[in-house]
Design a protein around this motif. Structure first.
Motif, PDB file in Angstrom:
ATOM      1  N   LYS A 232       0.857  -1.148   0.084  1.00 30.56           N
ATOM      2  CA  LYS A 232       0.111   0.081   0.007  1.00 30.56           C
ATOM      3  C   LYS A 232       1.007   1.149  -0.013  1.00 30.56           C
ATOM      4  CE  LYS A 232      -0.738   0.494   4.899  1.00 30.56           C
ATOM      5  NZ  LYS A 232      -0.889  -0.846   5.580  1.00 30.56           N
ATOM      6  N   PHE A 233       0.250   2.186  -0.635  1.00 31.48           N
ATOM      7  CA  PHE A 233       1.098   3.572  -0.833  1.00 31.48           C
ATOM      8  C   PHE A 233       0.095   4.803  -0.738  1.00 31.48           C
ATOM      9  CE2 PHE A 233       2.950   0.180  -3.420  1.00 31.48           C
ATOM     10  CZ  PHE A 233       4.280   0.505  -3.079  1.00 31.48           C
ATOM     11  N   VAL A 234       0.374   5.609   0.262  1.00 31.22           N
ATOM     12  CA  VAL A 234      -0.378   6.729   0.297  1.00 31.22           C
ATOM     13  C   VAL A 234       0.221   7.862  -0.664  1.00 31.22           C
ATOM     14  CG1 VAL A 234      -1.270   8.652   1.860  1.00 31.22           C
ATOM     15  CG2 VAL A 234      -1.198   6.340   2.704  1.00 31.22           C
ATOM     16  N   LEU A 235      -0.730   8.407  -1.631  1.00 33.30           N
ATOM     17  CA  LEU A 235       0.015   9.340  -2.680  1.00 33.30           C
ATOM     18  C   LEU A 235      -0.008  10.731  -2.189  1.00 33.30           C
ATOM     19  CD1 LEU A 235      -1.052   7.367  -5.756  1.00 33.30           C
ATOM     20  CD2 LEU A 235       0.845   6.756  -4.386  1.00 33.30           C
ATOM     21  N   GLY A 236       0.878  11.323  -1.954  1.00 27.97           N
ATOM     22  CA  GLY A 236       0.795  12.820  -1.728  1.00 27.97           C
ATOM     23  C   GLY A 236       2.345  13.734  -1.725  1.00 27.97           C
ATOM     24  N   GLN A 237       1.994  14.967  -1.772  1.00 26.27           N
ATOM     25  CA  GLN A 237       3.188  15.693  -1.626  1.00 26.27           C
ATOM     26  C   GLN A 237       3.626  15.753  -0.217  1.00 26.27           C
ATOM     27  OE1 GLN A 237       5.661  16.238  -3.885  1.00 26.27           O
ATOM     28  NE2 GLN A 237       4.522  15.676  -5.574  1.00 26.27           N
ATOM     29  N   ASN A 238       4.483  16.421   0.527  1.00 22.02           N
ATOM     30  CA  ASN A 238       4.664  16.845   1.703  1.00 22.02           C
ATOM     31  C   ASN A 238       3.402  17.741   2.439  1.00 22.02           C
ATOM     32  OD1 ASN A 238       7.288  15.273   1.875  1.00 22.02           O
ATOM     33  ND2 ASN A 238       8.263  17.044   1.523  1.00 22.02           N
ATOM     34  N   PHE A 239       3.012  17.358   3.374  1.00 24.12           N
ATOM     35  CA  PHE A 239       1.798  18.233   3.925  1.00 24.12           C
ATOM     36  C   PHE A 239       2.156  19.686   3.995  1.00 24.12           C
ATOM     37  CE2 PHE A 239       3.645  17.227   8.163  1.00 24.12           C
ATOM     38  CZ  PHE A 239       3.750  18.340   8.723  1.00 24.12           C
ATOM     39  N   ILE A 240       1.080  20.410   3.962  1.00 23.57           N
ATOM     40  CA  ILE A 240       1.068  21.927   4.452  1.00 23.57           C
ATOM     41  C   ILE A 240      -0.259  22.110   5.317  1.00 23.57           C
ATOM     42  CG2 ILE A 240       2.355  22.486   2.013  1.00 23.57           C
ATOM     43  CD1 ILE A 240      -0.408  23.484   1.257  1.00 23.57           C
ATOM     44  N   SER A 241      -0.262  23.262   5.602  1.00 25.04           N
ATOM     45  CA  SER A 241      -1.419  23.670   6.600  1.00 25.04           C
ATOM     46  C   SER A 241      -2.167  24.382   5.874  1.00 25.04           C
ATOM     47  CB  SER A 241      -1.149  24.321   7.831  1.00 25.04           C
ATOM     48  OG  SER A 241      -0.579  25.654   7.560  1.00 25.04           O
ATOM     49  N   ILE A 242      -3.510  24.293   6.402  1.00 27.12           N
ATOM     50  CA  ILE A 242      -4.423  25.163   5.540  1.00 27.12           C
ATOM     51  C   ILE A 242      -4.286  26.839   5.763  1.00 27.12           C
ATOM     52  CG2 ILE A 242      -6.938  26.275   5.582  1.00 27.12           C
ATOM     53  CD1 ILE A 242      -7.993  23.332   6.491  1.00 27.12           C
ATOM     54  N   ASP A 243      -3.465  27.259   6.702  1.00 20.19           N
ATOM     55  CA  ASP A 243      -2.938  28.301   6.725  1.00 20.19           C
ATOM     56  C   ASP A 243      -1.819  28.926   5.662  1.00 20.19           C
ATOM     57  OD1 ASP A 243      -3.492  31.073   8.363  1.00 20.19           O
ATOM     58  OD2 ASP A 243      -1.410  30.616   8.919  1.00 20.19           O
ATOM     59  N   ASP A 244      -1.115  27.869   5.421  1.00 16.17           N
ATOM     60  CA  ASP A 244      -0.059  28.119   4.512  1.00 16.17           C
ATOM     61  C   ASP A 244      -0.879  28.241   2.931  1.00 16.17           C
ATOM     62  OD1 ASP A 244       1.933  27.569   6.121  1.00 16.17           O
ATOM     63  OD2 ASP A 244       2.138  25.560   5.725  1.00 16.17           O
ATOM     64  N   ALA A 245      -1.693  27.393   3.014  1.00 14.74           N
ATOM     65  CA  ALA A 245      -2.399  27.570   1.561  1.00 14.74           C
ATOM     66  C   ALA A 245      -3.388  28.921   1.277  1.00 14.74           C
ATOM     67  CB  ALA A 245      -3.546  26.469   1.302  1.00 14.74           C
ATOM     68  N   ILE A 246      -3.914  29.304   2.598  1.00 28.41           N
ATOM     69  CA  ILE A 246      -4.657  30.705   2.306  1.00 28.41           C
ATOM     70  C   ILE A 246      -3.087  31.752   2.092  1.00 28.41           C
ATOM     71  CG2 ILE A 246      -5.384  32.317   3.844  1.00 28.41           C
ATOM     72  CD1 ILE A 246      -7.096  30.197   5.276  1.00 28.41           C
ATOM     73  N   ASN A 247      -2.174  31.727   2.889  1.00 30.69           N
ATOM     74  CA  ASN A 247      -1.095  32.536   2.539  1.00 30.69           C
ATOM     75  C   ASN A 247      -0.627  32.582   0.915  1.00 30.69           C
ATOM     76  OD1 ASN A 247      -0.992  34.091   4.974  1.00 30.69           O
ATOM     77  ND2 ASN A 247       0.147  32.350   5.729  1.00 30.69           N
ATOM     78  N   VAL A 295       2.065   9.175   7.287  1.00 30.35           N
ATOM     79  CA  VAL A 295       3.523   8.860   7.211  1.00 30.35           C
ATOM     80  C   VAL A 295       3.804   7.104   7.377  1.00 30.35           C
ATOM     81  CG1 VAL A 295       5.741   8.749   8.513  1.00 30.35           C
ATOM     82  CG2 VAL A 295       4.208  10.759   8.866  1.00 30.35           C
ATOM     83  N   PRO A 296       4.081   6.859   6.177  1.00 29.65           N
ATOM     84  CA  PRO A 296       5.152   7.495   5.015  1.00 29.65           C
ATOM     85  C   PRO A 296       3.947   7.865   4.115  1.00 29.65           C
ATOM     86  CG  PRO A 296       5.342   5.005   4.811  1.00 29.65           C
ATOM     87  CD  PRO A 296       4.434   5.226   6.031  1.00 29.65           C
ATOM     88  N   ILE A 297       4.350   8.671   3.062  1.00 29.54           N
ATOM     89  CA  ILE A 297       3.731   9.007   2.048  1.00 29.54           C
ATOM     90  C   ILE A 297       4.634   8.692   0.644  1.00 29.54           C
ATOM     91  CG2 ILE A 297       2.233  11.055   2.903  1.00 29.54           C
ATOM     92  CD1 ILE A 297       4.438  12.861   1.637  1.00 29.54           C
ATOM     93  N   THR A 298       4.009   8.665  -0.428  1.00 27.22           N
ATOM     94  CA  THR A 298       4.858   8.129  -1.566  1.00 27.22           C
ATOM     95  C   THR A 298       4.403   9.498  -2.675  1.00 27.22           C
ATOM     96  OG1 THR A 298       4.702   5.890  -1.079  1.00 27.22           O
ATOM     97  CG2 THR A 298       5.051   6.733  -3.615  1.00 27.22           C
ATOM     98  N   ASN A 299       5.560   9.945  -3.282  1.00 30.61           N
ATOM     99  CA  ASN A 299       5.472  10.894  -4.288  1.00 30.61           C
ATOM    100  C   ASN A 299       6.628  10.534  -5.258  1.00 30.61           C
ATOM    101  OD1 ASN A 299       8.155  12.040  -3.112  1.00 30.61           O
ATOM    102  ND2 ASN A 299       6.550  13.278  -1.853  1.00 30.61           N
ATOM    103  N   PRO A 300       6.637  11.228  -6.613  1.00 30.02           N
ATOM    104  CA  PRO A 300       7.547  10.874  -7.497  1.00 30.02           C
ATOM    105  C   PRO A 300       9.133  10.834  -6.880  1.00 30.02           C
ATOM    106  CG  PRO A 300       6.218  12.162  -8.451  1.00 30.02           C
ATOM    107  CD  PRO A 300       5.767  12.044  -6.954  1.00 30.02           C
ATOM    108  N   GLU A 301       9.412  11.758  -6.002  1.00 26.28           N
ATOM    109  CA  GLU A 301      10.738  11.727  -5.630  1.00 26.28           C
ATOM    110  C   GLU A 301      11.014  10.769  -4.839  1.00 26.28           C
ATOM    111  OE1 GLU A 301      10.270  15.530  -7.433  1.00 26.28           O
ATOM    112  OE2 GLU A 301       8.883  14.423  -6.058  1.00 26.28           O
ATOM    113  N   LYS A 302      10.297   9.802  -4.119  1.00 29.80           N
ATOM    114  CA  LYS A 302      10.405   8.705  -3.174  1.00 29.80           C
ATOM    115  C   LYS A 302      10.823   7.575  -4.135  1.00 29.80           C
ATOM    116  CE  LYS A 302       9.359  10.673   0.856  1.00 29.80           C
ATOM    117  NZ  LYS A 302       8.385  10.292   1.216  1.00 29.80           N
ATOM    118  N   LEU A 303      10.387   7.698  -5.331  1.00 27.07           N
ATOM    119  CA  LEU A 303      10.779   6.635  -6.260  1.00 27.07           C
ATOM    120  C   LEU A 303      12.008   7.080  -7.275  1.00 27.07           C
ATOM    121  CD1 LEU A 303       7.257   5.824  -7.180  1.00 27.07           C
ATOM    122  CD2 LEU A 303       8.609   4.845  -5.441  1.00 27.07           C
ATOM    123  N   ASN A 304      12.562   8.347  -6.863  1.00 26.28           N
ATOM    124  CA  ASN A 304      13.676   8.481  -7.836  1.00 26.28           C
ATOM    125  C   ASN A 304      13.174   9.212  -9.030  1.00 26.28           C
ATOM    126  OD1 ASN A 304      16.065   8.063  -5.941  1.00 26.28           O
ATOM    127  ND2 ASN A 304      15.974   5.992  -6.525  1.00 26.28           N
TER     128      ASN A 304
END
Length: 327
Positions: A232-247, A295-304
């Motif tokens: 199993k793989f959770v697909l996502g970039q590193n988390f951000i907060s809703i406040d980061d997104a608003i900014n 944790v953990p998440i998988t994004n393209p960088e995790k697979l080089n």
């Protein structure tokens, strides 16, 4: 060397069409596309000689049992929500009937699309999803449990996308827009009030192009010794907060933020008790849970590999979201 056969269900969808494009560009596979309405596919795909359309509702896929028995790889994205009976019939019953038509000696791998909503922070099944979840979440939970114990478990990669963006907001998009990307159209209407609120709730997101990259890697390049048992793989970039997104959105629209009121987890719980807001059990649970990080998440960088959209700024730029800052 014999040409491999790949079946993609839910081919009309945003993720489905990114998958089609990736496999046409990066493999020589013959693609079987299960669709209910072929007219939602671009003409170039419909006429491609490497593509065979299986035009049916997945609940009637036995009409193509001969083709399904020739499949070497299955990517299952088809899903249903809204009506409890339809959700069960599509998300569990029809999928298991589809598995029964596969020829196990020919089948090499399955990529099964679930939802990150059924997993907790440690990427384990979250019982509350079954208790409070919508019919979509509940059926995905049950199907995952059954698939994990099935005879197909060893050949299965279960992927759990987080918030999915894809397509663009203009009419020239090559791909259909995801639900989240479509929702960006309304975002400027709420920024004026959102800038006065501070919410540190965390979330992940991922672009459909990056989902296609990851699925392509898992189909083509994974080494069996690195992935034992049910995967199993959770697909996502590193988390951000809703406040980061608003900014980020405020900056893009040239809007200032002079102060903000923190909405802590405790304050949110109090507001739920005193405000006359009607919510589903899942809405209430989600607000109380507050964070949706894994944790953990998988994004393209995790697979080089290299992400197509690694940041929220990338997502907004690719979606063609209007704003003062378009770089």
């Amino acid at each position: 060397m014999a040409i491999k056969n790949l079946l993609i269900t839910g081919s009309n969808g945003c993720v489905g069409q990114y998958l089609i494009d990736w496999f046409l560009r990066n493999t020589r596979y013959r693609l079987y596309l299960m669709v209910r309405d072929k007219n939602k596919l671009p003409l170039a795909i419909q006429k491609n000689k490497r593509i065979k359309l299986l035009i049916c509702d997945i609940r009637e896929c036995d009409r193509f049992s001969k083709e399904i028995s020739q499949v070497n790889f299955l990517i299952h994205t088809a899903t249903a929500w809204g009506d409890p009976k339809r959700a069960y019939d599509v998300n569990i019953k029809a999928f298991e009937e589809l598995l029964g038509m596969l020829e196990k000696d020919k089948l090499e791998k399955i990529i099964y699309f679930s939802t990150a909503s059924i997993l907790n922070e440690q990427c384990e099944l979250m019982r509350e999803s079954l208790t409070y979840g919508t019919e979509y979440i509940q059926t995905k939970y049950k199907c995952f449990e059954r698939l994990k114990e099935s005879s197909f478990a060893e050949k299965t990669f279960a992927v759990f996308p987080t918030l999915v963006f894809g397509g663009t907001l203009n009419k020239r998009s090559k791909y259909p827009a995801s639900y989240l990307t479509s929702g960006l159209k309304e975002i400027n209407k709420w920024l004026w009030i959102a800038r006065f609120l501070k919410l540190d709730s965390k979330f992940h997101f991922i672009h459909a192009n990056d989902i296609a990259q990851i699925c392509g890697f898992l189909i083509k390049n994974h080494k069996e010794e690195n992935y034992k048992g049910f995967k199993k793989f959770v697909l996502g970039q590193n988390f951000i907060s809703i406040d980061d997104a608003i900014n980020i959105l405020l900056k893009r629209n040239g809007m200032n933020r002079y102060f903000s009121i923190p909405l802590t987890k405790t304050i949110m719980k109090i507001l739920l008790r005193v405000l006359p807001i009607q919510m589903t059990p899942w809405d209430s649970f989600s607000i109380k849970k507050y964070d949706f990080n894994h944790v953990p998440i998988t994004n393209p960088e995790k697979l080089n590999l290299k992400s197509y959209a690694r940041s929220l700024q990338d997502v907004l730029r690719l979606a063609k979201l209007p704003g003062c800052n378009i770089n």
